[in-house]
Design an enzyme around this catalytic site. Structure first.
Site, PDB file in Angstrom:
ATOM      1  N   TYR A  75     -13.254  -4.366  -3.379  1.00 50.20           N
ATOM      2  CA  TYR A  75     -14.362  -4.002  -4.262  1.00 50.20           C
ATOM      3  C   TYR A  75     -15.287  -5.200  -4.521  1.00 50.20           C
ATOM      4  O   TYR A  75     -16.436  -5.177  -4.093  1.00 50.20           O
ATOM      5  CB  TYR A  75     -13.895  -3.373  -5.575  1.00 50.20           C
ATOM      6  CG  TYR A  75     -15.068  -2.784  -6.345  1.00 50.20           C
ATOM      7  CD1 TYR A  75     -15.692  -1.632  -5.874  1.00 50.20           C
ATOM      8  CD2 TYR A  75     -15.568  -3.396  -7.480  1.00 50.20           C
ATOM      9  CE1 TYR A  75     -16.798  -1.113  -6.531  1.00 50.20           C
ATOM     10  CE2 TYR A  75     -16.665  -2.879  -8.144  1.00 50.20           C
ATOM     11  CZ  TYR A  75     -17.284  -1.738  -7.670  1.00 50.20           C
ATOM     12  OH  TYR A  75     -18.377  -1.235  -8.304  1.00 50.20           O
ATOM     13  N   ARG A 107      -9.723  -0.330   4.022  1.00 48.63           N
ATOM     14  CA  ARG A 107      -9.425  -0.081   2.609  1.00 48.63           C
ATOM     15  C   ARG A 107     -10.183  -1.031   1.683  1.00 48.63           C
ATOM     16  O   ARG A 107     -10.584  -0.649   0.592  1.00 48.63           O
ATOM     17  CB  ARG A 107      -7.923  -0.217   2.339  1.00 48.63           C
ATOM     18  CG  ARG A 107      -7.093   0.979   2.774  1.00 48.63           C
ATOM     19  CD  ARG A 107      -5.645   0.788   2.363  1.00 48.63           C
ATOM     20  NE  ARG A 107      -4.810   1.925   2.718  1.00 48.63           N
ATOM     21  CZ  ARG A 107      -4.507   2.919   1.906  1.00 48.63           C
ATOM     22  NH1 ARG A 107      -4.978   2.939   0.674  1.00 48.63           N
ATOM     23  NH2 ARG A 107      -3.729   3.906   2.312  1.00 48.63           N
ATOM     24  N   LYS A 150      -0.675  -9.980   8.343  1.00 52.75           N
ATOM     25  CA  LYS A 150      -0.484  -8.571   8.663  1.00 52.75           C
ATOM     26  C   LYS A 150      -1.828  -8.052   9.136  1.00 52.75           C
ATOM     27  O   LYS A 150      -2.789  -7.970   8.362  1.00 52.75           O
ATOM     28  CB  LYS A 150       0.003  -7.780   7.449  1.00 52.75           C
ATOM     29  CG  LYS A 150       0.148  -6.286   7.731  1.00 52.75           C
ATOM     30  CD  LYS A 150       0.535  -5.494   6.494  1.00 52.75           C
ATOM     31  CE  LYS A 150       0.585  -3.995   6.812  1.00 52.75           C
ATOM     32  NZ  LYS A 150       0.895  -3.180   5.614  1.00 52.75           N
ATOM     33  N   TYR A 157      -3.133 -10.249   4.408  1.00 51.09           N
ATOM     34  CA  TYR A 157      -3.171  -8.830   4.790  1.00 51.09           C
ATOM     35  C   TYR A 157      -4.617  -8.431   5.018  1.00 51.09           C
ATOM     36  O   TYR A 157      -5.415  -8.402   4.079  1.00 51.09           O
ATOM     37  CB  TYR A 157      -2.520  -7.999   3.678  1.00 51.09           C
ATOM     38  CG  TYR A 157      -2.429  -6.510   3.903  1.00 51.09           C
ATOM     39  CD1 TYR A 157      -2.684  -5.921   5.149  1.00 51.09           C
ATOM     40  CD2 TYR A 157      -2.064  -5.669   2.862  1.00 51.09           C
ATOM     41  CE1 TYR A 157      -2.592  -4.553   5.330  1.00 51.09           C
ATOM     42  CE2 TYR A 157      -1.966  -4.293   3.027  1.00 51.09           C
ATOM     43  CZ  TYR A 157      -2.233  -3.743   4.269  1.00 51.09           C
ATOM     44  OH  TYR A 157      -2.146  -2.384   4.436  1.00 51.09           O
ATOM     45  N   THR A 192       0.827  -1.204   0.000  1.00 42.50           N
ATOM     46  CA  THR A 192       0.000   0.000   0.000  1.00 42.50           C
ATOM     47  C   THR A 192       0.858   1.250   0.000  1.00 42.50           C
ATOM     48  O   THR A 192       0.643   2.174  -0.795  1.00 42.50           O
ATOM     49  CB  THR A 192      -0.914   0.015   1.238  1.00 42.50           C
ATOM     50  OG1 THR A 192      -1.674  -1.190   1.283  1.00 42.50           O
ATOM     51  CG2 THR A 192      -1.852   1.205   1.208  1.00 42.50           C
ATOM     52  N   THR A 193       1.855   1.286   0.881  1.00 39.11           N
ATOM     53  CA  THR A 193       2.720   2.456   1.010  1.00 39.11           C
ATOM     54  C   THR A 193       3.569   2.656  -0.236  1.00 39.11           C
ATOM     55  O   THR A 193       3.998   3.772  -0.536  1.00 39.11           O
ATOM     56  CB  THR A 193       3.613   2.328   2.259  1.00 39.11           C
ATOM     57  OG1 THR A 193       2.795   1.935   3.374  1.00 39.11           O
ATOM     58  CG2 THR A 193       4.301   3.632   2.597  1.00 39.11           C
ATOM     59  N   ILE A 221       4.804  -4.487  10.319  1.00 45.63           N
ATOM     60  CA  ILE A 221       5.062  -3.995   8.970  1.00 45.63           C
ATOM     61  C   ILE A 221       4.719  -2.521   9.016  1.00 45.63           C
ATOM     62  O   ILE A 221       3.557  -2.146   9.163  1.00 45.63           O
ATOM     63  CB  ILE A 221       4.243  -4.766   7.917  1.00 45.63           C
ATOM     64  CG1 ILE A 221       4.705  -6.236   7.910  1.00 45.63           C
ATOM     65  CG2 ILE A 221       4.415  -4.148   6.532  1.00 45.63           C
ATOM     66  CD1 ILE A 221       3.919  -7.134   6.974  1.00 45.63           C
TER      67      ILE A 221
END
Length: 296
Positions: free
Chosen positions: A111, A142, A165, A137, A48-49, A207
């Site tokens: 989604y 999100r 995570k 994850y 993501t980052t 993380i």
């Protein structure tokens, strides 16, 4: 018992871009070297980052391959290989394994979301595709979908599913999951403000977004926990609480890329739809970097 793919603090590393828009591998190498020199225990690339959702397939694969080659086993590399398209997640996972990554980080389908049975089918297909260890994850803020503890228990039985995570912030879910799964599922915090409480339950580290600007701090918090020095770890985490908050004052990675720019890194711009932070937030990020003792 499953050996964790890493212990300690892994940096969820940003992806630097040139002014022309391409990935800036020269600066990327400098950032990685700095991270490893200052205690980072693993590199998580194209997460993501790292703005993976805005990288096209060729860029994503090039960044994964380049990172594995550049790191050259100095620390483990965890490759972002998740997708809401199971077939594409399998392709990326196989590719990461071929590149020499130590694990794949696979976000829950977003989604289209799916059911708990769908999550089991999705991750079983990914884990079956090759021998690369998979880190699940969970970030429902999100993706719009979360694992249940029962689903995580079923997935933990797969030998290639190494861990989780955990970025839901739901400690009741975490406690239930860790009680059910035991040593069959390693757990890392996905939130910098929750490292110490998660590790007190048996977590293997974090993380970390904070690691981009303060890698030694993130490493030291986890090491204090491993040394059973929880009061000191808690004190250090709380000392950086305001900076951690500032790094999430807008959607990640907007604030952390600005923070790195303020610290002198040539991180480049953001990929649309991400945009520069507001002037008010830039001042806030700068203030908290200074308050934390970071040299601007």
């Amino acid at each position: 018992m499953k050996k964790p793919v890493f212990t300690g603090a892994a940096v969820a590393i940003i992806t630097p871009f040139k002014s022309t828009g391409e990935v800036d591998y020269e600066e990327f190498g400098k950032i990685i070297d700095h991270q490893i020199a200052h205690g980072t225990d693993a590199i998580v690339v194209c997460g993501t980052t790292g703005e993976a959702s805005a990288l096209h397939d060729k860029e994503h694969r090039e960044a994964l391959a380049w990172c594995c080659e550049y790191v050259n086993h100095r620390v483990p590399v965890v490759a972002g290989t998740g997708s809401n398209d199971t077939a594409y997640a399998i392709e990326l996972t196989k590719f990461a394994a071929e590149c020499g990554a130590d694990a794949g980080l696979s976000v829950t389908p977003y989604y289209n979301k799916t059911t708990q049975r769908g999550l089991i089918a999705h991750y079983t297909a990914i884990a079956d595709c090759c021998d690369l260890p998979i880190v699940l994850y969970n970030v429902p803020s999100r993706t719009g979908v979360s694992f249940t503890a029962d689903t995580l228990y079923e997935l933990s039985k797969h030998p290639n599913i190494n861990g989780l995570k955990a970025a839901s912030g739901n400690f009741s879910l975490l406690a239930e999951t860790m009680a059910k799964c035991g040593d069959n599922l390693n757990v890392w915090s996905g939130n910098d403000d929750q490292i110490v409480p998660l590790m007190s339950l048996g977590g293997k580290g974090v993380i970390s977004v904070l690691s981009n600007v303060a890698p030694q701090v993130a490493h030291d918090i986890t090491q204090l926990c491993f040394d059973n020095r929880y009061p000191e770890a808690a004190k250090l985490q709380l000392q950086y609480h305001d900076l951690i908050d500032a790094l999430f004052c807008e959607v990640n990675p907007i604030p952390v890329k600005k923070a790195m720019e303020l610290l002198g890194w040539k991180v480049g711009g953001l990929r649309l739809p991400l945009v520069e932070p507001s002037e008010e937030h830039i001042a806030y990020i700068k203030r908290e970097l200074e308050n934390a003792g970071c040299k601007i």
